[in-house]
Design an enzyme around this catalytic site. Structure first.
Site, PDB file in Angstrom:
ATOM      1  N   HIS A 102      48.334  13.329 -54.348  1.00 48.50           N
ATOM      2  CA  HIS A 102      49.284  12.268 -53.139  1.00 48.50           C
ATOM      3  C   HIS A 102      48.731  12.443 -51.969  1.00 48.50           C
ATOM      4  O   HIS A 102      49.160  11.251 -51.459  1.00 48.50           O
ATOM      5  CB  HIS A 102      50.536  12.700 -53.142  1.00 48.50           C
ATOM      6  CG  HIS A 102      51.334  12.481 -54.567  1.00 48.50           C
ATOM      7  ND1 HIS A 102      50.560  11.123 -54.621  1.00 48.50           N
ATOM      8  CD2 HIS A 102      51.590  12.044 -55.767  1.00 48.50           C
ATOM      9  CE1 HIS A 102      51.507  10.208 -56.137  1.00 48.50           C
ATOM     10  NE2 HIS A 102      52.028  11.289 -56.104  1.00 48.50           N
ATOM     11  N   ARG A 117      48.124   0.329 -71.511  1.00 44.42           N
ATOM     12  CA  ARG A 117      46.808   1.430 -72.647  1.00 44.42           C
ATOM     13  C   ARG A 117      47.955   2.658 -73.671  1.00 44.42           C
ATOM     14  O   ARG A 117      48.279   2.921 -72.566  1.00 44.42           O
ATOM     15  CB  ARG A 117      45.982   2.036 -71.696  1.00 44.42           C
ATOM     16  CG  ARG A 117      44.748   2.422 -72.042  1.00 44.42           C
ATOM     17  CD  ARG A 117      43.991   3.373 -71.502  1.00 44.42           C
ATOM     18  NE  ARG A 117      44.498   4.275 -71.004  1.00 44.42           N
ATOM     19  CZ  ARG A 117      43.988   4.999 -70.017  1.00 44.42           C
ATOM     20  NH1 ARG A 117      42.566   5.029 -69.767  1.00 44.42           N
ATOM     21  NH2 ARG A 117      44.488   6.171 -69.632  1.00 44.42           N
ATOM     22  N   GLU A 137      33.967   1.850 -72.513  1.00 39.28           N
ATOM     23  CA  GLU A 137      34.121   3.193 -72.338  1.00 39.28           C
ATOM     24  C   GLU A 137      33.530   3.725 -72.860  1.00 39.28           C
ATOM     25  O   GLU A 137      33.121   5.655 -72.516  1.00 39.28           O
ATOM     26  CB  GLU A 137      35.878   3.092 -71.884  1.00 39.28           C
ATOM     27  CG  GLU A 137      36.697   3.932 -72.747  1.00 39.28           C
ATOM     28  CD  GLU A 137      37.650   4.473 -72.103  1.00 39.28           C
ATOM     29  OE1 GLU A 137      37.764   4.808 -71.346  1.00 39.28           O
ATOM     30  OE2 GLU A 137      38.394   4.547 -73.055  1.00 39.28           O
ATOM     31  N   ASP A 156      34.813   6.564 -67.560  1.00 43.99           N
ATOM     32  CA  ASP A 156      33.926   7.022 -68.143  1.00 43.99           C
ATOM     33  C   ASP A 156      32.892   7.207 -68.894  1.00 43.99           C
ATOM     34  O   ASP A 156      32.297   7.543 -70.135  1.00 43.99           O
ATOM     35  CB  ASP A 156      35.499   7.053 -69.863  1.00 43.99           C
ATOM     36  CG  ASP A 156      35.887   8.162 -69.604  1.00 43.99           C
ATOM     37  OD1 ASP A 156      35.900   9.074 -69.962  1.00 43.99           O
ATOM     38  OD2 ASP A 156      37.576   7.793 -70.697  1.00 43.99           O
ATOM     39  N   ARG A 213      32.604  14.131 -66.121  1.00 47.65           N
ATOM     40  CA  ARG A 213      32.956  13.302 -64.876  1.00 47.65           C
ATOM     41  C   ARG A 213      33.549  14.256 -64.296  1.00 47.65           C
ATOM     42  O   ARG A 213      34.110  14.043 -63.308  1.00 47.65           O
ATOM     43  CB  ARG A 213      33.907  12.445 -64.902  1.00 47.65           C
ATOM     44  CG  ARG A 213      35.016  12.670 -66.081  1.00 47.65           C
ATOM     45  CD  ARG A 213      35.616  11.500 -66.716  1.00 47.65           C
ATOM     46  NE  ARG A 213      37.293  11.265 -65.720  1.00 47.65           N
ATOM     47  CZ  ARG A 213      37.369  10.324 -66.268  1.00 47.65           C
ATOM     48  NH1 ARG A 213      37.637   9.543 -67.962  1.00 47.65           N
ATOM     49  NH2 ARG A 213      38.540   9.503 -65.850  1.00 47.65           N
ATOM     50  N   CYS A 225      38.319  -1.390 -64.976  1.00 41.59           N
ATOM     51  CA  CYS A 225      39.890  -0.798 -64.429  1.00 41.59           C
ATOM     52  C   CYS A 225      39.229   0.689 -63.872  1.00 41.59           C
ATOM     53  O   CYS A 225      40.067   1.770 -63.772  1.00 41.59           O
ATOM     54  CB  CYS A 225      41.272  -0.307 -64.975  1.00 41.59           C
ATOM     55  SG  CYS A 225      41.169   0.331 -66.629  1.00 41.59           S
TER      56      CYS A 225
HETATM   57  C1  PEP Z   1      37.860   4.854 -67.327  1.00 46.64           C
HETATM   58  O1  PEP Z   1      37.192   5.923 -68.343  1.00 46.64           O
HETATM   59  O2  PEP Z   1      37.751   4.243 -66.392  1.00 46.64           O
HETATM   60  C2  PEP Z   1      39.290   4.606 -67.398  1.00 46.64           C
HETATM   61  C3  PEP Z   1      40.475   3.963 -66.399  1.00 46.64           C
HETATM   62  O3  PEP Z   1      39.952   5.620 -67.871  1.00 46.64           O
HETATM   63  P1  PEP Z   1      40.464   7.444 -67.458  1.00 46.64           P
HETATM   64  O4  PEP Z   1      40.331   7.288 -66.255  1.00 46.64           O
HETATM   65  O5  PEP Z   1      42.550   7.149 -67.460  1.00 46.64           O
HETATM   66  O6  PEP Z   1      39.533   7.720 -68.806  1.00 46.64           O
HETATM   67 MG    MG Z   2      39.131   6.463 -69.863  1.00 44.26          MG
END
Ligand code: PEP
Ligand code: MG
Length: 533
Positions: A183, A325, A424, A448, A458, A495
């Site tokens: 944050h 989502r 993804e 992902d 990741r 996204c």
């Molecule tokens: C992604 O995997 O790029 C994504 C936007 O979803 P999250 O980061 O919530 O896994």
């Molecule tokens: Mg994801």
């Protein structure tokens, strides 16, 4: 002169100012056990402290919506049950009970694979800190009482610290702990304060009053800089100030590329407070509403009514578009009220759409809530982690089933609601042509997608340099997804974090990406990158 560098940054801006070292208050709990007779008094003490904390948070929430979210956590049954249980059953005193309960809840967040969710542990700790300060009748060093320009140096900063800072006076922030999605990073970005987090050793290197030059984009920090460095930074700072003025002047301009294509610029959020914060950025909507929060904050699976209220508010706040989502949880993203079996490979385990399809009752509850909210704006449904057309068809069939039910119940919803999917997984890339015939839109989740295509975890710091969304394999996959989507005339967005990376934007535009969805702090810069392409 000493130089420190941090590799991962998520901020921008140059700051030159003396160091203000923020020291800590000892919040370790007084360690004594209580007798059966004292249980009642300790629980009453907890209730008193909670009321005082809620009162403070209510006042703060008027200045910053983050504190409305904090109020919900502070007032939540999960925390209350945990604290009172420790007092009643384990005869722990109120301070120990709060410390342990907060730590247990924060640990649930810390164990998650999603960096954004992991950082939410800091919010829980921030609330715990408020409770303990009240218990101990203590005050923190007052960051609102700084009157000269400074760079604040701290071990870690919580939202309640950051909100007190006057952005005109605090020129920069450097913390020894914390990550780029904490944050402090997000708030600093929103206030336009250059910030660097996770700077190992900074507290040993700096004394109060030392002059500091920092570049939040390159991650460089100079302590007591030589005159030449100071001069270079002065020039860089002037250039950035000019750039900032330009960026602000672009805010009301729609993001249209030089060849006339109107791009959609959206935000990623985890709750409606974050939408409110982003509204003054002239966004086109929400490209990713992570609904995990709704499930993780309570002590039960959220009911249809509870979810409906949130999605409806989101739809009303963003009439152009809200992409919801469906639940993306599982593996090592745990719920406090549901037992997940341990898994050897949680990233490849029982998660996201797999859970939703295996628990159709729970899935229907969410789908019904989304459909009902769709009557109040432009909502889109998005499924995470898809690997097969069968999954897509099964999930869509459940949507249709819910529509039939709602029709029978004479409840209105958007009959043309779009149903799309995250791209993804490697399987979704290879089947993009087929998926494009089934989905109304694609949104590329590069966080992902990068991890699965490159077989690079990741969240593993040791291999962080190998986690590269610009890897040719990832770029080729992105291009392929966009082409496959366009062949079927569906909109393709992104996204994952890459969408807000200005280094990636020109390439993504060239590939034909239609929508960019990112954290609200990146929106202004992305708009400029699109307009100047
Ligand atoms: C992604 O995997 O790029 C994504 C936007 O979803 P999250 O980061 O919530 O896994
Ligand atoms: Mg994801």
């Amino acid at each position: 002169m000493r130089k420190l560098t941090v590799e991962k940054t998520a901020s921008r801006g140059i700051a030159i100012a003396p160091a203000y070292v923020y020291s800590e208050v000892d919040l370790s709990p007084d360690n004594y056990t209580i007798s059966e007779q004292q249980v009642h008094t300790e629980i009453a003490a907890f209730q008193g402290v909670k009321a005082a904390v809620l009162k403070d948070l209510e006042a703060l929430s008027e200045e910053n919506p983050i504190f409305a979210a904090h109020m919900e956590i502070a007032d939540d049954f999960t925390l209350q049950d945990a604290v009172e249980g420790k007092i009643r059953d384990e005869k722990k005193n109120v301070q120990v009970a709060i410390t342990e309960a907060v730590e247990e809840i924060a640990e649930i967040f810390r164990q998650m694979d999603d960096e954004y969710m992991r950082e939410r542990a800091a919010d829980v700790q921030d609330i715990g800190k408020r409770f303990l300060l009240k218990c101990k009748n203590a005050e923190l060093q007052d960051l609102s009482a700084i009157f000269e320009p400074v760079i604040v140096i701290a071990r870690d900063l919580y939202p309640s610290d950051t909100v007190k800072m006057n952005p005109e006076i605090v020129k920069g922030i450097i913390t020894q702990e914390g990550g780029v999605t904490s944050h402090v990073s997000i708030m600093a970005k929103n206030y336009g304060i250059p910030a660097l987090t996770g700077v190992a050793g900074i507290l040993d290197e700096v004394e109060a009053g030392d002059e500091i030059c920092m570049d939040a984009q390159t991650g460089e920090i100079y302590v007591k800089p030589e005159p030449e460095i100071r001069e270079t930074y002065g020039t860089k700072q002037r250039e950035q100030e000019e750039e900032l003025e330009k960026i602000k002047s672009y805010r009301q301009t729609d993001p249209v590329t030089a060849d006339g294509k109107r791009i959609y610029l959206c935000v990623n959020v985890g709750n409606t407070e974050e939408i409110k914060q982003a509204l003054d950025k002239n966004i086109d909507g929400v490209g990713l509403f992570r609904t995990e929060f709704l499930y993780m904050e309570g002590n039960h699976f959220p009911t249809e009514e509870e979810q409906f209220k949130v999605y409806k508010e989101a739809a009303e706040l963003c009439p152009k578009e809200v992409t919801i989502r469906t639940l993306d949880i599982g593996g090592d993203k745990k719920l406090p009220y549901y037992e997940f079996e341990p898994e050897e490979n949680p990233f490849l385990g029982w998660r996201a759409i797999r859970i939703s399809l295996d628990m159709p009752e729970m899935f229907r509850t969410q789908l019904r809530a989304i459909l009902r909210a769709s009557a109040f704006g432009h909502i889109r449904i998005m499924f995470p982690m898809m690997i097969s057309l069968e999954e897509m068809k099964e999930a869509k069939a459940l949507v249709e089933e819910c529509k039939v039910q709602l029709r029978e119940e004479k409840i209105t919803f958007d009959k043309k609601i779009e149903v799309g999917m995250m791209m993804e997984t490697p399987a979704s890339v290879l089947l993009a042509e087929e998926f494009a015939k089934e989905a109304d839109f694609f949104s590329i989740g590069t966080n992902d997608l990068t991890q699965y295509l490159l077989a690079v975890d990741r969240g593993n710091k040791k291999i962080a340099s190998r986690y590269d969304s610009f890897h040719p394999a990832v770029l080729r996959a992105i291009k392929h997804i966009i082409q496959a989507g366009h062949r079927e005339h569906i909109k393709v967005g992104m996204c994952g974090e890459m969408a807000g990376d200005i280094r990636a934007i020109p390439t993504l535009l060239e590939y034909g990406l239609d929508e960019f969805s990112m954290s609200s702090g990146s929106v202004d810069y992305a708009r400029m990158a699109i307009l100047e392409k």
